[in-house]
Design a protein around this motif. Structure first.
Motif, mmCIF file in Angstrom:
data_model
loop_
_atom_site.group_PDB
_atom_site.id
_atom_site.type_symbol
_atom_site.label_atom_id
_atom_site.label_comp_id
_atom_site.label_asym_id
_atom_site.label_seq_id
_atom_site.Cartn_x
_atom_site.Cartn_y
_atom_site.Cartn_z
ATOM 1 N N LEU A 112 0.844 -1.196 0.000
ATOM 2 C CA LEU A 112 0.000 0.000 0.000
ATOM 3 C C LEU A 112 0.878 1.245 0.000
ATOM 4 O O LEU A 112 1.868 1.318 0.724
ATOM 5 C CB LEU A 112 -0.898 0.016 1.237
ATOM 6 N N ASP A 113 0.520 2.233 -0.810
ATOM 7 C CA ASP A 113 1.258 3.495 -0.870
ATOM 8 C C ASP A 113 0.541 4.496 0.041
ATOM 9 O O ASP A 113 -0.302 5.279 -0.392
ATOM 10 C CB ASP A 113 1.310 3.996 -2.313
ATOM 11 N N ILE A 114 0.887 4.470 1.331
ATOM 12 C CA ILE A 114 0.201 5.272 2.335
ATOM 13 C C ILE A 114 0.869 6.627 2.450
ATOM 14 O O ILE A 114 2.060 6.739 2.732
ATOM 15 C CB ILE A 114 0.206 4.561 3.704
ATOM 16 N N LEU A 115 0.075 7.683 2.245
ATOM 17 C CA LEU A 115 0.566 9.053 2.402
ATOM 18 C C LEU A 115 0.431 9.533 3.842
ATOM 19 O O LEU A 115 1.250 10.315 4.323
ATOM 20 C CB LEU A 115 -0.204 9.997 1.477
ATOM 21 N N HIS A 116 -0.627 9.074 4.527
ATOM 22 C CA HIS A 116 -0.890 9.547 5.885
ATOM 23 C C HIS A 116 -1.778 8.529 6.589
ATOM 24 O O HIS A 116 -2.636 7.891 5.965
ATOM 25 C CB HIS A 116 -1.584 10.912 5.848
ATOM 26 N N GLU A 117 -1.553 8.373 7.896
ATOM 27 C CA GLU A 117 -2.376 7.442 8.677
ATOM 28 C C GLU A 117 -2.625 8.020 10.059
ATOM 29 O O GLU A 117 -1.716 8.563 10.694
ATOM 30 C CB GLU A 117 -1.682 6.086 8.814
ATOM 31 N N THR A 118 -3.872 7.950 10.495
ATOM 32 C CA THR A 118 -4.222 8.313 11.866
ATOM 33 C C THR A 118 -5.023 7.163 12.463
ATOM 34 O O THR A 118 -5.678 6.399 11.750
ATOM 35 C CB THR A 118 -5.065 9.605 11.920
ATOM 36 N N LYS A 119 -4.980 7.062 13.816
ATOM 37 C CA LYS A 119 -5.660 5.955 14.485
ATOM 38 C C LYS A 119 -6.323 6.473 15.753
ATOM 39 O O LYS A 119 -5.690 7.149 16.569
ATOM 40 C CB LYS A 119 -4.663 4.845 14.820
ATOM 41 N N THR A 120 -7.609 6.175 15.894
ATOM 42 C CA THR A 120 -8.362 6.513 17.098
ATOM 43 C C THR A 120 -9.015 5.239 17.596
ATOM 44 O O THR A 120 -9.998 4.764 17.022
ATOM 45 C CB THR A 120 -9.439 7.582 16.805
ATOM 46 N N GLY A 121 -8.449 4.662 18.660
ATOM 47 C CA GLY A 121 -8.934 3.369 19.112
ATOM 48 C C GLY A 121 -8.692 2.325 18.031
ATOM 49 O O GLY A 121 -7.589 2.179 17.511
ATOM 50 N N ARG A 122 -9.735 1.629 17.638
ATOM 51 C CA ARG A 122 -9.609 0.620 16.591
ATOM 52 C C ARG A 122 -9.805 1.200 15.191
ATOM 53 O O ARG A 122 -9.479 0.562 14.198
ATOM 54 C CB ARG A 122 -10.634 -0.494 16.858
ATOM 55 N N LEU A 123 -10.338 2.405 15.146
ATOM 56 C CA LEU A 123 -10.638 3.018 13.847
ATOM 57 C C LEU A 123 -9.389 3.681 13.266
ATOM 58 O O LEU A 123 -8.745 4.497 13.906
ATOM 59 C CB LEU A 123 -11.755 4.051 13.997
ATOM 60 N N ARG A 124 -9.072 3.328 12.022
ATOM 61 C CA ARG A 124 -7.943 3.924 11.308
ATOM 62 C C ARG A 124 -8.460 4.739 10.125
ATOM 63 O O ARG A 124 -9.450 4.371 9.494
ATOM 64 C CB ARG A 124 -7.013 2.831 10.758
ATOM 65 N N GLN A 125 -7.755 5.826 9.856
ATOM 66 C CA GLN A 125 -8.025 6.594 8.641
ATOM 67 C C GLN A 125 -6.751 6.641 7.822
ATOM 68 O O GLN A 125 -5.700 7.071 8.305
ATOM 69 C CB GLN A 125 -8.505 8.008 8.954
ATOM 70 N N LEU A 126 -6.836 6.213 6.566
ATOM 71 C CA LEU A 126 -5.686 6.133 5.685
ATOM 72 C C LEU A 126 -5.901 7.030 4.474
ATOM 73 O O LEU A 126 -6.994 7.060 3.898
ATOM 74 C CB LEU A 126 -5.473 4.690 5.199
ATOM 75 N N ILE A 127 -4.848 7.739 4.075
ATOM 76 C CA ILE A 127 -4.811 8.449 2.801
ATOM 77 C C ILE A 127 -3.794 7.700 1.947
ATOM 78 O O ILE A 127 -2.628 7.583 2.324
ATOM 79 C CB ILE A 127 -4.379 9.922 2.957
ATOM 80 N N LEU A 128 -4.239 7.193 0.810
ATOM 81 C CA LEU A 128 -3.388 6.333 0.002
ATOM 82 C C LEU A 128 -3.399 6.768 -1.457
ATOM 83 O O LEU A 128 -4.392 7.306 -1.955
ATOM 84 C CB LEU A 128 -3.847 4.867 0.059
ATOM 85 N N ARG A 129 -2.298 6.492 -2.153
ATOM 86 C CA ARG A 129 -2.280 6.611 -3.605
ATOM 87 C C ARG A 129 -2.842 5.318 -4.198
ATOM 88 O O ARG A 129 -2.516 4.226 -3.746
ATOM 89 C CB ARG A 129 -0.866 6.834 -4.124
ATOM 90 N N GLY A 130 -3.670 5.467 -5.212
ATOM 91 C CA GLY A 130 -4.256 4.299 -5.860
ATOM 92 C C GLY A 130 -5.738 4.507 -6.116
ATOM 93 O O GLY A 130 -6.358 5.425 -5.566
#
Length: 297
Positions: free
Chosen positions: A235-253
């Motif tokens: 995965l080409d991940i530009l940014h990742e944040t995590k709150t508890g079990r919930l993740r938010q990913l910004i990815l190329r693709g």
């Protein structure tokens, strides 16, 4: 319409542009974005023929711009800080541009009078900043240019006039094939009008694509994974944040490709969210120099 190849420019030893490449198709509305000091205004001054480059090429319609009056006559430019002669009225500035631009249209000037409720006898420097911008648009659009260069063009205009100006610009693009290059920090506004975008940083181009393609190839995903699950490789991940079990990913693709890879992790929850131009801009810049600093006072 515009081709900038390996453009270099230095000021007193400071390298403002470092091998910049830009390509703007004819009839496009091209948004040039970047942080303060990226070199956007410097690029616009080169394309307008104001600056002479230290290296590289600046072509408009296949011809060099600098010291080329025939090419410059096809270009209108509205800089961030609009210049007017001291004591000049709107009519004086109109006559000045009409004397230099062969395509200036008195008929169009009269038609645009309805859009810009200004008095021609007014001294321009006594007007507010917003009214000065209105006068600049009135003159520039009456020149009927093939290329319109705009640097923070609607800064100082009220919401109604901003909408009026963009409507006139897009009408010219649709009906006359005008090419527009616009630099602005209002990315939400650019997202509504631009079909191509270039992201600059430190005098170089980071990314240049049609806006639709840029949005299709960058995706925001929220997901929750089982405790023993890990994100798949590749995965080409530009940014990742995590709150508890919930993740938010910004990815190329593309959204469907990224979702298929993440589905293999058997997430409890997976949602693809729309990504704005502002978010693409922030995450493409990336790096420590552009992070939002968390400073406690």
């Amino acid at each position: 319409m515009i081709e900038v190849r390996q453009l270099r420019k230095s000021f007193d030893g400071f390298e403002a542009l470092r091998g910049l490449d830009i390509r703007v198709p004819r009839g496009a509305v091209y948004g040039l974005v970047g942080p303060n000091g990226a070199g956007k205004s410097t690029v616009i001054r080169h394309i307008a023929g104001v600056y002479r480059q230290n290296g590289g090429e600046v072509l408009v319609g296949g011809e060099p711009v600098y010291e080329n009056p025939a090419v410059k006559a096809k270009i209108a430019c509205i800089p961030d800080d609009v210049f007017y002669f001291n004591s000049a009225t709107i009519r004086d500035m109109k006559n000045f541009y009409r004397s230099m631009i062969p395509t200036f249209s008195d008929e169009r000037w009269d038609k645009l009078r309805e859009a810009f409720p200004l008095e021609e006898k007014q001294t321009v420097r006594r007007l507010s900043r917003g009214m000065q911008k209105q006068a600049a648009f009135w003159i520039a659009l009456s020149c009927c240019p093939e290329l319109l260069l705009l640097d923070e063009p609607v800064d100082g205009l009220d919401p109604v006039m901003r909408r009026q100006v963009w409507s006139l610009l897009l009408q010219d693009v649709a009906e006359r094939g005008t090419t527009v290059l616009v630099s602005s920090h209002n990315l939400r506004e650019l997202e509504d009008v631009c079909d191509h975008v270039g992201i600059m940083d430190r005098g170089k181009m980071l990314l240049e694509r049609p806006l639709s393609e840029m949005q299709e190839n960058t995706v925001k995903i929220q997901l929750a994974l089982p405790d023993d699950a890990a994100l798949p490789e590749g995965l080409d991940i530009l940014h990742e944040t995590k709150t508890g079990r919930l993740r938010q990913l910004i990815l190329r693709g593309r959204a469907e490709d990224v979702s298929a890879k993440l589905a293999a992790c058997h997430p409890f929850f997976l949602d693809v969210l729309p990504l704005s131009l502002e978010e693409i801009f922030i995450y493409e810049l990336g790096g420590e120099d552009h992070e939002i600093k968390n400073i406690l006072l």
